[in-house]
Design an enzyme around this catalytic site. Structure first.
Site, PDB file in Angstrom:
ATOM      1  N   GLY A  16       0.827  -1.204   0.000  1.00  0.00           N
ATOM      2  CA  GLY A  16       0.000   0.000   0.000  1.00  0.00           C
ATOM      3  C   GLY A  16       0.856   1.247   0.000  1.00  0.00           C
ATOM      4  O   GLY A  16       2.056   1.193   0.287  1.00  0.00           O
ATOM      5  N   ARG A  17       0.220   2.357  -0.338  1.00  0.00           N
ATOM      6  CA  ARG A  17       0.955   3.625  -0.398  1.00  0.00           C
ATOM      7  C   ARG A  17       0.017   4.749   0.017  1.00  0.00           C
ATOM      8  O   ARG A  17      -1.144   4.795  -0.386  1.00  0.00           O
ATOM      9  CB  ARG A  17       1.476   3.855  -1.820  1.00  0.00           C
ATOM     10  N   GLY A  18       0.546   5.660   0.839  1.00  0.00           N
ATOM     11  CA  GLY A  18      -0.252   6.797   1.283  1.00  0.00           C
ATOM     12  C   GLY A  18       0.450   8.104   0.993  1.00  0.00           C
ATOM     13  O   GLY A  18       1.440   8.149   0.259  1.00  0.00           O
ATOM     14  N   ARG A  19      -0.078   9.183   1.592  1.00  0.00           N
ATOM     15  CA  ARG A  19       0.492  10.510   1.336  1.00  0.00           C
ATOM     16  C   ARG A  19       1.940  10.619   1.798  1.00  0.00           C
ATOM     17  O   ARG A  19       2.752  11.297   1.190  1.00  0.00           O
ATOM     18  CB  ARG A  19      -0.322  11.581   2.078  1.00  0.00           C
ATOM     19  N   GLY A  21       4.056   7.888   2.941  1.00  0.00           N
ATOM     20  CA  GLY A  21       4.930   6.720   2.961  1.00  0.00           C
ATOM     21  C   GLY A  21       4.265   5.491   2.379  1.00  0.00           C
ATOM     22  O   GLY A  21       3.288   5.585   1.649  1.00  0.00           O
ATOM     23  N   THR A  22       4.822   4.340   2.737  1.00  0.00           N
ATOM     24  CA  THR A  22       4.369   3.083   2.168  1.00  0.00           C
ATOM     25  C   THR A  22       4.042   2.081   3.269  1.00  0.00           C
ATOM     26  O   THR A  22       4.478   2.226   4.417  1.00  0.00           O
ATOM     27  CB  THR A  22       5.454   2.468   1.260  1.00  0.00           C
ATOM     28  N   ASP A 132     -12.756  10.375  11.081  1.00  0.00           N
ATOM     29  CA  ASP A 132     -12.670  10.128   9.633  1.00  0.00           C
ATOM     30  C   ASP A 132     -13.199   8.734   9.298  1.00  0.00           C
ATOM     31  O   ASP A 132     -12.554   7.954   8.601  1.00  0.00           O
ATOM     32  CB  ASP A 132     -11.234  10.291   9.131  1.00  0.00           C
TER      33      ASP A 132
END
Length: 274
Positions: A16-19, A21-22, A132
């Site tokens: 997975g990948r986010g704003r 990092g990974t 959220d």
């Protein structure tokens, strides 16, 4: 990357990948099991709010652990450049994947919402608001157990039982949040109500062509049950929706109260208000 992380865990592929990092699948010799390593590059965090969220999320998750319906945190590994949070490994599909393009039966919806409400009630008892809640932040482990995840926007209630700050995702955010006022944990209950509505109807209760239009619809708070999609939905389910997607927070159910609603207690039986 942190040498301590490499020494403690066997790192495998990116999942997975986010704003910031990974997420990497890894093996923990100590746990004798696979885990998920959320590796965050602190060098890209130029915003003070982002840095505060980065510091707060592991602390909140540690406070909440353990709970069967909250993603488990196992470890935090940090150096000057990277922060790694070691988490329970879940399946790649989220609640969003389960509900996109289809509706769920009332028993299936009730089971999922009960687990989500159990997680939230635990958070709220410990003074934490998630802020959220959305289907993308609801995961499942290999046994199919629901796991509430992503506490990056979570906040502790102050001594008056309130928080402030406009955070959340357009379809799911409560009206009092959008108004910029202080609010309490019932903002989370609104979001669960919206998720339940989508499970049963296949569409959100408030929508628009842009985020602004969605926010305006949320602020109007005109909850409707179109006959074409709610014809087969029970009165009990609609009663719970009215009490969770209630514009006035003082009249809205808490997570604890929603768990005691007849529709939840009956497991989504359509005669639960009879």
């Amino acid at each position: 990357m942190c040498e301590a992380l490499k020494n403690a865990y066997q790192l495998f592929e990116e999942i997975g990948r986010g704003r910031f990092g990974t997420i990497v699948r890894a093996f923990s010799p100590v746990l004798a099991d696979f885990v998920a390593c959320k590796i965050i590059d602190k060098r890209v965090l130029t915003d003070a709010t982002d840095r505060a969220c980065l510091d707060k999320e592991p602390k909140i998750m540690t406070l909440l652990a353990p709970h069967p319906n909250i993603l488990q945190i196992f470890d935090v590994v940090e150096n000057d450049d990277f922060l790694t949070v070691v988490l329970e490994l879940c399946e790649p599909t989220t609640l969003y994947d389960r509900i996109v393009g289809r509706t769920l039966s009332e028993p299936e919806s009730a089971s999922l919402v009960k687990s989500l409400l159990e997680a939230l009630a635990h958070c709220h008892r410990l003074g934490v608001v998630h802020r959220d809640l959305k289907p993308e932040n609801v995961l499942f482990d290999s046994r199919g157990t629901l796991k509430l995840a992503d506490f990056g926007s979570a906040e502790w209630l102050n001594e008056d039982g309130l928080v402030e700050g406009v955070v959340g995702t357009p379809y799911y955010v409560a009206p009092e949040v959008l108004l910029g006022r202080e609010y309490n944990e019932k903002a989370d209950a609104w979001s669960v109500g919206v998720i339940l509505y989508i499970m049963l109807a296949g569409i959100p209760p408030f929508y628009g062509e842009s985020a602004t239009e969605i926010f305006e619809a949320v602020l109007r708070g005109n909850l409707r049950f179109p006959t074409r999609v709610f014809r087969s939905v029970s009165p009990a389910a609609k009663d719970l929706l009215r009490k969770m997607i209630c514009k006035d927070p003082s009249r809205r159910l808490t997570a604890e109260q929603a768990l005691r609603h007849p529709w939840i207690l009956s497991g989504g039986e359509t005669s639960s208000l009879d």
